[in-house]
Every structure is written in C-alpha cells, then in structure tokens.
Design a protein around this motif. Structure first.
Motif, PDB file in Angstrom:
ATOM      1  N   TRP A   1      94.414  94.510  -1.198  1.00  0.00           N
ATOM      2  CA  TRP A   1      93.402  93.825  -0.281  1.00  0.00           C
ATOM      3  C   TRP A   1      92.111  93.490  -1.023  1.00  0.00           C
ATOM      4  O   TRP A   1      91.434  92.468  -0.830  1.00  0.00           O
ATOM      5  CB  TRP A   1      93.482  94.361   1.069  1.00  0.00           C
ATOM      6  CG  TRP A   1      92.500  93.657   2.184  1.00  0.00           C
ATOM      7  CD1 TRP A   1      91.428  94.178   2.340  1.00  0.00           C
ATOM      8  CD2 TRP A   1      92.567  92.650   2.932  1.00  0.00           C
ATOM      9  NE1 TRP A   1      90.751  93.342   3.359  1.00  0.00           N
ATOM     10  CE2 TRP A   1      91.597  92.328   3.611  1.00  0.00           C
ATOM     11  CE3 TRP A   1      93.767  91.438   2.415  1.00  0.00           C
ATOM     12  CZ2 TRP A   1      91.490  91.131   4.337  1.00  0.00           C
ATOM     13  CZ3 TRP A   1      93.562  90.434   3.218  1.00  0.00           C
ATOM     14  CH2 TRP A   1      92.538  90.189   4.219  1.00  0.00           C
ATOM     15  N   HIS A   2      91.467  94.457  -1.685  1.00  0.00           N
ATOM     16  CA  HIS A   2      90.423  94.537  -2.260  1.00  0.00           C
ATOM     17  C   HIS A   2      90.138  93.339  -3.352  1.00  0.00           C
ATOM     18  O   HIS A   2      89.307  92.683  -3.443  1.00  0.00           O
ATOM     19  CB  HIS A   2      89.885  95.861  -2.823  1.00  0.00           C
ATOM     20  CG  HIS A   2      88.162  95.998  -2.907  1.00  0.00           C
ATOM     21  ND1 HIS A   2      87.782  97.039  -3.222  1.00  0.00           N
ATOM     22  CD2 HIS A   2      87.341  95.184  -2.937  1.00  0.00           C
ATOM     23  CE1 HIS A   2      86.434  96.943  -3.336  1.00  0.00           C
ATOM     24  NE2 HIS A   2      85.938  95.606  -3.036  1.00  0.00           N
ATOM     25  N   VAL A   3      91.336  93.314  -4.341  1.00  0.00           N
ATOM     26  CA  VAL A   3      91.469  92.135  -5.213  1.00  0.00           C
ATOM     27  C   VAL A   3      91.533  91.030  -4.427  1.00  0.00           C
ATOM     28  O   VAL A   3      90.784  90.052  -5.220  1.00  0.00           O
ATOM     29  CB  VAL A   3      92.871  92.584  -5.946  1.00  0.00           C
ATOM     30  CG1 VAL A   3      93.054  91.440  -7.025  1.00  0.00           C
ATOM     31  CG2 VAL A   3      92.622  93.777  -6.778  1.00  0.00           C
ATOM     32  N   LEU A   4      92.274  90.714  -3.403  1.00  0.00           N
ATOM     33  CA  LEU A   4      92.282  89.474  -2.848  1.00  0.00           C
ATOM     34  C   LEU A   4      91.120  89.115  -2.116  1.00  0.00           C
ATOM     35  O   LEU A   4      90.494  87.978  -2.466  1.00  0.00           O
ATOM     36  CB  LEU A   4      93.300  89.307  -1.692  1.00  0.00           C
ATOM     37  CG  LEU A   4      94.844  89.511  -2.454  1.00  0.00           C
ATOM     38  CD1 LEU A   4      95.766  89.776  -1.100  1.00  0.00           C
ATOM     39  CD2 LEU A   4      94.998  88.436  -3.040  1.00  0.00           C
ATOM     40  N   GLN A   5      90.063  90.025  -1.610  1.00  0.00           N
ATOM     41  CA  GLN A   5      88.817  89.599  -1.048  1.00  0.00           C
ATOM     42  C   GLN A   5      88.043  89.013  -2.192  1.00  0.00           C
ATOM     43  O   GLN A   5      87.182  88.426  -2.159  1.00  0.00           O
ATOM     44  CB  GLN A   5      88.464  91.027  -0.530  1.00  0.00           C
ATOM     45  CG  GLN A   5      88.815  91.159   1.016  1.00  0.00           C
ATOM     46  CD  GLN A   5      88.233  92.228   1.743  1.00  0.00           C
ATOM     47  OE1 GLN A   5      87.987  93.275   1.166  1.00  0.00           O
ATOM     48  NE2 GLN A   5      87.814  92.057   2.966  1.00  0.00           N
ATOM     49  N   THR A   6      88.042  89.874  -3.628  1.00  0.00           N
ATOM     50  CA  THR A   6      87.151  89.724  -4.666  1.00  0.00           C
ATOM     51  C   THR A   6      87.528  88.313  -5.069  1.00  0.00           C
ATOM     52  O   THR A   6      86.468  87.582  -5.591  1.00  0.00           O
ATOM     53  CB  THR A   6      87.291  90.766  -5.758  1.00  0.00           C
ATOM     54  OG1 THR A   6      87.074  92.009  -5.150  1.00  0.00           O
ATOM     55  CG2 THR A   6      86.452  90.352  -6.777  1.00  0.00           C
TER      56      THR A   6
END
Length: 349
Positions: free
Chosen positions: A56-61
């Motif tokens: 999820w953090h990767v997608l947000q970034t």
C-alpha cells in the motif's frame, strides 16, 4: 438485408476502427490474468529489499503521496532496476517462444543455442578492450548476429533439423562461454569485477540508461513480430502444409530467427546471459492457452513475471548480501529441465 457474420465458437471479434482482431477466449483471459500478475510482481519487487515497504505504501508513493524517503527508495533505487528486469524478462520470454516455435523443439532457446553467450562475448570484448566510458549494450546484437550466422551455416534448415540445431547450439554455447572466460582471465580482478558479476546474470546498477533504449528498440521490432507471427503459426502444421498455404518458408525462417536473436540479445544486454526464462516461459504459456495459438505475448508476460520474482528472491534471500539473479534462474531452470526431460522420457517409454 445484410447479416453480419458471427465469430466462431470460442472466439471474440475485437474491432478498433478499420482493424478487426479475432481473439481466442481462453488466450484473452490468460493474457488479462498475466497482466494482473505482472503488476503484482512489480509491486512486490519494489516493496521487498533491505528497507521493506508495504504494498500500500508503494502504491501511494507511485501515485505521488509518499514521503521523501519513500520517494527516493522507490523512484531512485528500486523502480529503475524493476523496469530493467521487466524489459529483460519480456525480451527473453518472447525470443524463447519465437525460437521454440521455429525449430519445434522445447530445448531450443537463446541460452541453449549460444545466442546469449554471443551477446555476452561481444559486451565483454568492448568493455575490456575498447574503453568507451559507458555500458556497451549495443554490442550485444552484434555478437548475437555473428552467432546466428554461425548457427545458420552449420544448420541451414532449423525448422526441419530441430535436434541438430540444439546439439550444434550447445557446442557453440560452450565455445563462446569459454572464450568469454578466457578474455576475463587476461585482466586483473579489479578491472573485470563489474563485467564478471554481469556475466553471471546480475541486474545490480542497471536502470533507465540501458532499459529505455532497449525497450525503444523492442517496440520498433514488435510490428515485424506481429507480421511474422501469422506465418509462424501456420508453420506449426509442418513446412509442406505451410508452403501449400502460401508461406515462403525460407524467408519466414530467416526473418523469425533474425528477430528472435535480436530480441534475445537486447534482453541479455541488460542483465547478462540469464538461463531458464526463455525455456520455461513459452512452455508454460503454451500449456495455459491450451496449444490453440502461438502464445507470444503470454510468453513475454510470463518471462517478465519469472524474472521479476527471481530477481526479488536474489535480493532478499541472503540479506545484507545479494545473490546474482542468474544463479536463482539456473537453480530453477535445472529443476524444470529435469522435470521436462523425465516427463518426456515417461511418454516415450
């Protein structure tokens, strides 16, 4: 009253302006599934590493909503390497499918018939003996084409001499591999450290500088692949039948071999001579689509998925150290090859 012809059972007619494409239902569903699996593999590749990030953090970034540290980790460190692996995997899977279909032998892949080693030898030569100040990725097609000329001279009709093509290719592979090792042995270990790691199949330090020009050339070659794919699909019925249906056998064989070798060389130029991918991806793709059609695009996507997962394993298995991706693919390839040979032996017996 004009009645529009309905597509055959199991087929879908896709219309884009004046262009019409008759797509197989199963192949279309497999392609959509593999596209989703490729996206998952990309996110997984970016997430895992010395500094772990959640998916999820990767997608947000990636959407521009991450913090400064995450942006540096994703955009400067992991995404460039992931793109390089993705391009190389697609190239290897596609080239493997082309050569296997041409020779009609599942063992006839770029890494088994000397193409990858020819590309490797050219890059080693230009790197060690001609100082250019940058990675000579463009030398890979030159070495691969020279290997192709040698292979075609020793086996003039690869479509009818699949077994001979593989045996001759194995001999050429060993000869070129030994030549590359000889060239590296004449230099100091400090001078050859980077090229030695690359020759084992390693994507460390690879990024947009190599992946972007390679991907651009691959995109330019795709129309030729599409043009030849129909004739190559017909040739699976046999050269006599294909010739009677209007296929120019020698011209198609030469064109497919040239394109397959160029694509394989471009994939090798990024991460070195990677084994297993070009062999396994077309075989599994053919199984998934049910042998109904030539699985070129499914093989390319599977090649990307397999190489992305192998590279991710190479980065996380021995942290804080990194294993060469080629070592992982050789282990998996050896197991797969043994399974393939034993399974074929069981059918013959």
């Amino acid at each position: 009253m004009i009645h529009e012809l309905l597509p055959p059972a199991g087929k879908t007619l896709i219309s884009i302006g004046k262009w019409r494409l008759l797509a197989d239902h199963r192949t279309l569903m497999v392609t959509i599934f593999l596209l989703a699996l490729t996206l998952v593999s990309i996110v997984l590749s970016i997430s895992l590493g010395s500094a772990k990030l959640t998916s999820w953090h990767v997608l947000q970034t990636l959407l521009g909503q991450g913090d400064r540290v995450s942006e540096l980790t994703v955009f400067k460190v992991r995404l460039p390497r992931t793109i390089a692996v993705l391009v190389a995997g697609c190239a290897l899977g596609l080239s493997g499918c082309l050569i296997q279909s041409l020779v009609r032998n599942r063992l006839a892949t770029p890494d088994m018939v000397g193409v990858n080693e020819g590309a490797m030898l050219a890059i080693i030569f230009f790197t060690l003996y001609i100082t250019l100040g940058q990675w000579p990725w463009w030398a890979a097609p030159l070495g691969a084409l020279a290997t192709a000329v040698l292979l075609f001279g020793l086996c003039r009709n690869p479509g009818e001499q699949g077994y001979l093509f593989v045996v001759v290719g194995i001999g050429v592979t060993e000869m070129l591999s030994a030549a590359g090792e000889f060239l590296m042995s004449t230099e100091s270990i400090v001078h050859i450290s980077s090229v030695y790691m690359w020759s084992m199949g390693n994507f460390s330090g690879q990024g947009y500088l190599t992946a972007v020009p390679v991907a651009s050339i691959l995109l330019c070659l795709l129309p030729i692949v599409i043009y030849l794919s129909r004739s190559l699909d017909v040739m699976r019925l046999g050269t006599i039948t294909a010739s009677n249906l209007g296929v120019h056998i020698v011209r198609v064989q030469g064109g497919v071999l040239f394109i397959a070798i160029m694509i394989a060389a471009l994939g090798t130029a990024i991460g070195g001579p990677i084994a297993f991918i070009a062999m396994a991806a077309p075989i599994i793709a053919s199984y998934l689509v049910g042998h109904r059609t030539l699985p070129l695009w499914c093989a390319a996507l599977l090649g990307a998925v397999f190489l992305l997962l192998s590279d991710t394993l190479a980065r996380v298995l021995a942290q804080p150290y990194e294993i060469s991706t080629g070592v992982i693919t050789r282990i998996l390839g050896g197991i797969f090859l043994l399974f393939l040979l034993l399974n074929d032996k069981g059918k013959v017996d």
